[in-house]
Design a protein around this motif. Sequence first.
Motif, mmCIF file in Angstrom:
data_model
loop_
_atom_site.group_PDB
_atom_site.id
_atom_site.type_symbol
_atom_site.label_atom_id
_atom_site.label_comp_id
_atom_site.label_asym_id
_atom_site.label_seq_id
_atom_site.Cartn_x
_atom_site.Cartn_y
_atom_site.Cartn_z
ATOM 1 N N MET A 38 30.905 43.934 44.161
ATOM 2 C CA MET A 38 31.733 42.864 43.936
ATOM 3 C C MET A 38 31.209 41.629 44.399
ATOM 4 S SD MET A 38 35.811 41.796 45.130
ATOM 5 C CE MET A 38 35.036 41.556 46.763
ATOM 6 N N TYR A 39 31.062 40.565 43.922
ATOM 7 C CA TYR A 39 30.565 39.426 44.228
ATOM 8 C C TYR A 39 31.009 38.213 43.500
ATOM 9 C CZ TYR A 39 26.714 36.844 46.855
ATOM 10 O OH TYR A 39 25.977 36.084 47.541
ATOM 11 N N GLY A 40 32.232 37.817 43.822
ATOM 12 C CA GLY A 40 32.905 36.693 43.157
ATOM 13 C C GLY A 40 33.286 35.480 44.149
ATOM 14 N N THR A 41 33.941 34.571 43.307
ATOM 15 C CA THR A 41 34.235 33.564 43.933
ATOM 16 C C THR A 41 35.803 32.869 43.471
ATOM 17 O OG1 THR A 41 33.758 31.157 44.579
ATOM 18 C CG2 THR A 41 33.291 31.645 42.194
ATOM 19 N N THR A 42 36.493 32.337 44.455
ATOM 20 C CA THR A 42 37.830 31.875 43.991
ATOM 21 C C THR A 42 37.854 30.275 44.244
ATOM 22 O OG1 THR A 42 38.873 33.756 45.112
ATOM 23 C CG2 THR A 42 40.416 32.164 44.551
ATOM 24 N N LEU A 43 38.406 29.488 43.360
ATOM 25 C CA LEU A 43 38.707 28.107 43.777
ATOM 26 C C LEU A 43 40.014 27.921 43.605
ATOM 27 C CD1 LEU A 43 37.252 25.206 43.605
ATOM 28 C CD2 LEU A 43 37.593 25.100 41.341
ATOM 29 N N ARG A 44 40.481 27.149 44.832
ATOM 30 C CA ARG A 44 41.766 26.980 45.269
ATOM 31 C C ARG A 44 42.127 25.460 45.224
ATOM 32 N NH1 ARG A 44 40.646 31.359 48.278
ATOM 33 N NH2 ARG A 44 42.090 33.142 48.058
ATOM 34 N N ILE B 7 45.164 28.847 41.462
ATOM 35 C CA ILE B 7 43.822 29.783 42.147
ATOM 36 C C ILE B 7 43.183 30.315 40.785
ATOM 37 C CG2 ILE B 7 43.540 31.905 43.340
ATOM 38 C CD1 ILE B 7 45.204 29.718 44.795
ATOM 39 N N ILE B 8 41.819 30.111 40.862
ATOM 40 C CA ILE B 8 40.946 30.663 39.724
ATOM 41 C C ILE B 8 40.019 31.691 40.437
ATOM 42 C CG2 ILE B 8 39.405 30.392 37.701
ATOM 43 C CD1 ILE B 8 40.647 27.152 37.994
ATOM 44 N N TRP B 9 39.923 33.154 40.030
ATOM 45 C CA TRP B 9 39.114 33.877 40.483
ATOM 46 C C TRP B 9 38.108 34.507 39.510
ATOM 47 C CZ3 TRP B 9 36.697 36.600 44.064
ATOM 48 C CH2 TRP B 9 36.078 38.010 43.922
ATOM 49 N N ASN B 10 37.060 34.689 39.779
ATOM 50 C CA ASN B 10 36.019 35.158 38.640
ATOM 51 C C ASN B 10 34.845 35.863 39.577
ATOM 52 O OD1 ASN B 10 34.033 35.542 36.896
ATOM 53 N ND2 ASN B 10 34.984 33.806 35.762
ATOM 54 N N ASP B 11 34.593 37.284 39.077
ATOM 55 C CA ASP B 11 33.696 37.988 39.499
ATOM 56 C C ASP B 11 32.761 38.331 38.477
ATOM 57 O OD1 ASP B 11 32.116 40.266 40.375
ATOM 58 O OD2 ASP B 11 33.527 41.556 41.026
ATOM 59 N N PRO B 12 31.637 37.628 38.103
ATOM 60 C CA PRO B 12 30.930 37.936 37.093
ATOM 61 C C PRO B 12 30.245 39.344 37.006
ATOM 62 C CG PRO B 12 29.738 36.309 38.432
ATOM 63 C CD PRO B 12 31.264 36.647 39.061
ATOM 64 N N LEU B 13 29.908 39.728 38.252
ATOM 65 C CA LEU B 13 29.170 41.281 38.210
ATOM 66 C C LEU B 13 30.399 42.046 37.622
ATOM 67 C CD1 LEU B 13 27.090 42.938 39.496
ATOM 68 C CD2 LEU B 13 28.828 43.296 41.617
ATOM 69 N N ASN B 14 31.458 42.083 37.607
ATOM 70 C CA ASN B 14 32.349 42.962 37.195
ATOM 71 C C ASN B 14 33.286 42.526 35.860
ATOM 72 O OD1 ASN B 14 31.916 45.159 38.870
ATOM 73 N ND2 ASN B 14 32.650 44.091 40.350
ATOM 74 N N ASP C 158 45.589 39.045 35.210
ATOM 75 C CA ASP C 158 43.982 39.113 35.064
ATOM 76 C C ASP C 158 43.538 38.988 33.561
ATOM 77 O OD1 ASP C 158 44.625 41.712 34.333
ATOM 78 O OD2 ASP C 158 44.005 42.419 36.268
ATOM 79 N N SER C 159 42.136 39.405 33.821
ATOM 80 C CA SER C 159 41.488 39.322 32.464
ATOM 81 C C SER C 159 41.621 40.680 31.712
ATOM 82 C CB SER C 159 40.043 39.378 32.523
ATOM 83 O OG SER C 159 39.611 40.328 33.668
ATOM 84 N N ARG C 160 42.453 41.754 32.111
ATOM 85 C CA ARG C 160 43.040 42.995 31.519
ATOM 86 C C ARG C 160 44.354 42.683 31.039
ATOM 87 N NH1 ARG C 160 42.906 46.963 35.940
ATOM 88 N NH2 ARG C 160 43.688 44.739 37.192
ATOM 89 N N GLY C 161 44.975 41.534 31.116
ATOM 90 C CA GLY C 161 46.493 41.323 30.696
ATOM 91 C C GLY C 161 47.401 41.884 31.885
ATOM 92 N N LEU C 162 47.105 42.041 32.912
ATOM 93 C CA LEU C 162 48.002 42.769 33.824
ATOM 94 C C LEU C 162 48.347 41.523 34.649
ATOM 95 C CD1 LEU C 162 46.224 45.992 35.054
ATOM 96 C CD2 LEU C 162 48.060 45.758 33.362
ATOM 97 N N GLN C 163 49.946 41.956 35.219
ATOM 98 C CA GLN C 163 50.182 40.863 36.015
ATOM 99 C C GLN C 163 49.737 41.231 37.436
ATOM 100 O OE1 GLN C 163 54.538 41.273 35.990
ATOM 101 N NE2 GLN C 163 54.505 40.610 33.916
ATOM 102 N N THR C 164 49.248 40.149 38.455
ATOM 103 C CA THR C 164 48.914 40.153 39.498
ATOM 104 C C THR C 164 49.659 39.680 40.684
ATOM 105 O OG1 THR C 164 47.255 38.312 39.405
ATOM 106 C CG2 THR C 164 46.409 40.668 38.741
ATOM 107 N N ARG C 165 49.659 40.237 41.856
ATOM 108 C CA ARG C 165 50.296 39.545 42.940
ATOM 109 C C ARG C 165 49.160 39.977 44.145
ATOM 110 N NH1 ARG C 165 56.114 41.525 45.030
ATOM 111 N NH2 ARG C 165 55.112 43.463 45.476
ATOM 112 N N TRP C 166 48.702 39.099 44.660
ATOM 113 C CA TRP C 166 47.791 38.902 45.937
ATOM 114 C C TRP C 166 48.333 38.160 46.896
ATOM 115 C CZ3 TRP C 166 42.691 37.062 43.000
ATOM 116 C CH2 TRP C 166 42.252 38.045 41.972
ATOM 117 N N ARG C 167 48.779 38.949 48.202
ATOM 118 C CA ARG C 167 49.248 38.628 49.454
ATOM 119 C C ARG C 167 48.243 38.533 50.625
ATOM 120 N NH1 ARG C 167 53.672 42.178 50.625
ATOM 121 N NH2 ARG C 167 52.383 43.887 49.597
#
Length: 177
Positions: free
Chosen positions: A87-93, A104-111, A132-141
Amino acid sequence: MKTKGSVTMTISPFLAALGSEGPPADRAKDMALYGWLIGSWEMDSVHYLDDGAIQKWDGECHFGWVLEGRAIQDVWIRPKRPAPSTMYGTTLRIFDPGIDGWHIIWNDPLNQDRSRQIGRAEGKDIVQLGNDSRGLQTRWRFTEITATSFHWIGEERSSESDPWQITYEHLARRTKP
């Protein structure tokens, strides 16, 4: 130019324009929700697979002020460098006073993994909700927050009627302010 050991490092004009020393005074209060993350962290990561298997890694994450201090950007790396990344990604808040929350915008171009969320304080925790990109609801805490550690819990579900399933946990420890 900075000297690190016997190697001279030059900050590119792009990185110099991106980075910032801190938030502008008129935004400092709003930026505090995530501002405590600024610095470097090491982490122990756990991935819970659908078949009940568990994967474990170490990792690192780095947070900094960007865009004249109007946003916070991070880099999450798993496992720690120099090992090959899984995993090698970045978040912009970015704080939005109109919604009293954070985009919040997360992107991991590796995956090829992406997520868009809205982040807000909930009691002592920070909760980010989105998709997320699969159409699933996400909750990150972010939970169990201290000056030197935090527990990050990633959850997902297919629909509102489904229970949240924990997919990732990161137990982070500060290495540099």
